[in-house]
Scaffold this motif. Structure first.
Motif, PDB file in Angstrom:
ATOM      1  N   GLU A 205      29.573  28.701  45.365  1.00  0.00           N
ATOM      2  CA  GLU A 205      28.132  28.254  44.742  1.00  0.00           C
ATOM      3  C   GLU A 205      27.239  29.581  44.150  1.00  0.00           C
ATOM      4  O   GLU A 205      26.274  29.207  43.589  1.00  0.00           O
ATOM      5  N   ASP A 206      28.231  30.594  43.960  1.00  0.00           N
ATOM      6  CA  ASP A 206      27.576  31.803  43.260  1.00  0.00           C
ATOM      7  C   ASP A 206      28.811  32.676  42.953  1.00  0.00           C
ATOM      8  O   ASP A 206      29.651  31.963  42.878  1.00  0.00           O
ATOM      9  N   ARG A 207      28.497  33.759  41.990  1.00  0.00           N
ATOM     10  CA  ARG A 207      29.466  34.692  41.698  1.00  0.00           C
ATOM     11  C   ARG A 207      30.448  35.011  42.588  1.00  0.00           C
ATOM     12  O   ARG A 207      30.132  35.267  43.800  1.00  0.00           O
ATOM     13  N   VAL A 208      31.903  35.104  42.088  1.00  0.00           N
ATOM     14  CA  VAL A 208      32.705  35.782  42.832  1.00  0.00           C
ATOM     15  C   VAL A 208      33.659  36.650  42.164  1.00  0.00           C
ATOM     16  O   VAL A 208      33.980  36.197  41.023  1.00  0.00           O
ATOM     17  N   ALA A 209      33.672  37.942  42.649  1.00  0.00           N
ATOM     18  CA  ALA A 209      34.487  38.707  41.788  1.00  0.00           C
ATOM     19  C   ALA A 209      35.514  39.568  42.736  1.00  0.00           C
ATOM     20  O   ALA A 209      35.219  39.856  43.775  1.00  0.00           O
ATOM     21  N   HIS A 210      36.891  39.800  42.069  1.00  0.00           N
ATOM     22  CA  HIS A 210      38.001  40.433  42.790  1.00  0.00           C
ATOM     23  C   HIS A 210      38.241  41.484  41.754  1.00  0.00           C
ATOM     24  O   HIS A 210      38.698  41.420  40.586  1.00  0.00           O
ATOM     25  N   TRP A 211      38.451  42.797  42.147  1.00  0.00           N
ATOM     26  CA  TRP A 211      38.521  43.975  41.541  1.00  0.00           C
ATOM     27  C   TRP A 211      37.163  43.713  40.406  1.00  0.00           C
ATOM     28  O   TRP A 211      36.028  43.563  40.361  1.00  0.00           O
ATOM     29  N   SER A 212      37.759  43.817  39.091  1.00  0.00           N
ATOM     30  CA  SER A 212      36.979  43.689  37.742  1.00  0.00           C
ATOM     31  C   SER A 212      37.011  42.196  37.433  1.00  0.00           C
ATOM     32  O   SER A 212      36.452  42.006  36.300  1.00  0.00           O
ATOM     33  N   PHE A 213      37.424  41.220  38.196  1.00  0.00           N
ATOM     34  CA  PHE A 213      37.702  39.866  37.631  1.00  0.00           C
ATOM     35  C   PHE A 213      36.818  39.026  38.130  1.00  0.00           C
ATOM     36  O   PHE A 213      36.536  38.823  39.342  1.00  0.00           O
ATOM     37  N   ASP A 214      35.885  38.485  37.307  1.00  0.00           N
ATOM     38  CA  ASP A 214      34.983  37.303  37.586  1.00  0.00           C
ATOM     39  C   ASP A 214      35.755  36.298  37.773  1.00  0.00           C
ATOM     40  O   ASP A 214      36.265  35.650  36.637  1.00  0.00           O
ATOM     41  N   MET A 215      35.683  35.494  38.841  1.00  0.00           N
ATOM     42  CA  MET A 215      36.397  34.279  39.167  1.00  0.00           C
ATOM     43  C   MET A 215      35.833  32.951  38.924  1.00  0.00           C
ATOM     44  O   MET A 215      34.530  33.007  39.235  1.00  0.00           O
ATOM     45  N   GLN A 216      36.514  32.011  38.036  1.00  0.00           N
ATOM     46  CA  GLN A 216      35.906  30.874  38.007  1.00  0.00           C
ATOM     47  C   GLN A 216      36.788  29.595  39.023  1.00  0.00           C
ATOM     48  O   GLN A 216      37.728  30.061  39.533  1.00  0.00           O
ATOM     49  N   LEU A 217      36.355  28.670  39.168  1.00  0.00           N
ATOM     50  CA  LEU A 217      36.912  27.586  39.978  1.00  0.00           C
ATOM     51  C   LEU A 217      38.413  27.356  39.752  1.00  0.00           C
ATOM     52  O   LEU A 217      38.686  27.091  38.657  1.00  0.00           O
ATOM     53  N   ASN A 218      38.967  27.620  40.726  1.00  0.00           N
ATOM     54  CA  ASN A 218      40.573  27.246  40.627  1.00  0.00           C
ATOM     55  C   ASN A 218      41.415  28.456  40.265  1.00  0.00           C
ATOM     56  O   ASN A 218      42.627  28.231  39.807  1.00  0.00           O
ATOM     57  N   ASP A 219      40.663  29.420  39.481  1.00  0.00           N
ATOM     58  CA  ASP A 219      41.429  30.739  39.088  1.00  0.00           C
ATOM     59  C   ASP A 219      42.445  31.381  40.061  1.00  0.00           C
ATOM     60  O   ASP A 219      42.173  31.257  41.347  1.00  0.00           O
ATOM     61  N   VAL A 220      43.575  31.674  39.489  1.00  0.00           N
ATOM     62  CA  VAL A 220      44.439  32.532  40.646  1.00  0.00           C
ATOM     63  C   VAL A 220      44.403  34.052  40.483  1.00  0.00           C
ATOM     64  O   VAL A 220      44.346  34.635  39.401  1.00  0.00           O
ATOM     65  N   LEU A 221      44.334  34.640  41.839  1.00  0.00           N
ATOM     66  CA  LEU A 221      44.244  35.950  41.821  1.00  0.00           C
ATOM     67  C   LEU A 221      45.737  36.505  42.172  1.00  0.00           C
ATOM     68  O   LEU A 221      46.244  35.930  43.341  1.00  0.00           O
ATOM     69  N   VAL A 222      46.376  37.544  41.769  1.00  0.00           N
ATOM     70  CA  VAL A 222      47.616  38.067  42.175  1.00  0.00           C
ATOM     71  C   VAL A 222      47.176  39.604  42.875  1.00  0.00           C
ATOM     72  O   VAL A 222      46.527  40.376  42.242  1.00  0.00           O
TER      73      VAL A 222
END
Length: 328
Positions: free
Chosen positions: A80-97
């Motif tokens: 429902e709001d911003r999501v960030a992993h490390w310096s990556f701003d995530m969008q819906l269904n994005d994949v993180l390794v």
């Protein structure tokens, strides 16, 4: 010997429940949003392979220390709001390794849902079969962020949730071939979003389509009645998914997924025709052939054969009371 299917699902009542946000991996969690954290956390484990899906209603910060030697690949299912992993701003269904032995830092600014699979890096070559850029373990030794295609990403996300929902009802042992099929099905959902983020791979020699199809059909004949996933074929043939798709389109006018579905439908039809009423059930045969959504299976079956699977088995529904009777 088969592999045991571990199933665990619980409701969350406080952020502490998310310390095991990914099965087998400890995560330090700090709540950011106000209010009691509520949500759900589900895990399925197939040997050393696991899939975790979590949902929660407030913002939080997650940190994972580098003590885990497994590869983690995650997908953002809802936010429902911003999501960030490390310096990556995530969008819906994005994949993180998240590579093995690497610290991880994530911030969810509001209610969110995620999926994460965890497995040994040595399995990459077999599970991502046929996609040369994904089969190399070195590809996964660096942290990464893959932007999902809007349409295919949504499809992959829904499919992943359906697989989890199905497997949650089937705790117990799996045959080696069934365990492999489900692992590949889960991996494919993630791989679809990774591939959409990579540049096109149009370079190289395309083997003769008909020769490739003969090799595929020989492989399927050797596999017998067990369900075979497309990625398994790609790995066995040492071709990319894109190359395989082009070959099937040229020869049959349909993709390999549709071809395999038709083949499995024909296998179900043959088994049902040869089975005596009462000796088996439609759902048992369908699931043996990899159809875990029985409503959709029935639609596929009727569209292809013009009759319901229960009619093929020799059972028909009585017009009065809905009882099953044996057809003469």
């Amino acid at each position: 010997m088969g592999q045991f299917l571990l199933v665990d699902s619980k409701k969350l009542d406080g952020f502490e429940g998310l310390h095991q946000a990914v099965h087998g991996s400890h995560v330090d969690v700090m709540q950011l949003g106000r209010g009691r954290l509520r949500g759900t956390l589900s895990h399925i484990g197939i040997g050393e392979f696991s899939l975790s899906i979590g949902t929660f209603n407030v913002g939080m910060r997650t940190q994972r220390v580098s003590s885990d030697d497994k590869l983690i690949i995650g997908m953002l299912l809802a936010a429902e709001d911003r999501v960030a992993h490390w310096s990556f701003d995530m969008q819906l269904n994005d994949v993180l390794v998240i590579p093995p032995l690497l610290d991880h830092d994530g911030v969810f600014h509001g209610a969110s849902a995620y999926a994460a699979m965890r497995f040994d890096l040595a399995e990459v070559e077999s599970l991502f079969g046929g996609e040369a850029r994904l089969c190399d373990p070195e590809t996964w030794r660096s942290r990464g962020h893959f932007r999902a295609d809007i349409e295919s990403g949504a499809i992959a996300s829904r499919r992943l949730v359906r697989i989890m929902s199905h497997l949650r009802t089937r705790a117990g042992s799996l045959t080696p071939s069934t365990a492999d099929f489900w692992k590949r099905s889960i991996v494919e959902c993630m791989a679809a979003n990774v591939m959409s983020s990579l540049p096109p791979d149009d370079i190289g020699w395309l083997p003769s389509a008909r020769r490739m199809i003969r090799r595929v059909e020989d492989y399927l004949d050797e596999a017998g009645t067990r369900p075979v996933h497309v990625s398994e074929i790609c790995a066995a043939m040492s071709v990319s998914r894109r190359t395989l798709h082009r070959a099937f389109q040229e020869v049959f006018g349909l993709g390999p997924v549709s071809f395999l579905r038709h083949k499995r439908l024909c296998a179900v039809h043959s088994i049902l025709r040869e089975s005596a009423p009462g000796s088996t059930t439609v759902s048992a045969v369908a699931m043996q052939q990899g159809f875990y959504e029985l409503g959709r299976f029935s639609q596929y079956y009727f569209a292809m054969f013009g009759e319901r699977p229960s009619q093929t088995l020799g059972i028909m529904t009585s017009p009065v009371g809905g009882a099953d009777i044996v057809r003469a």
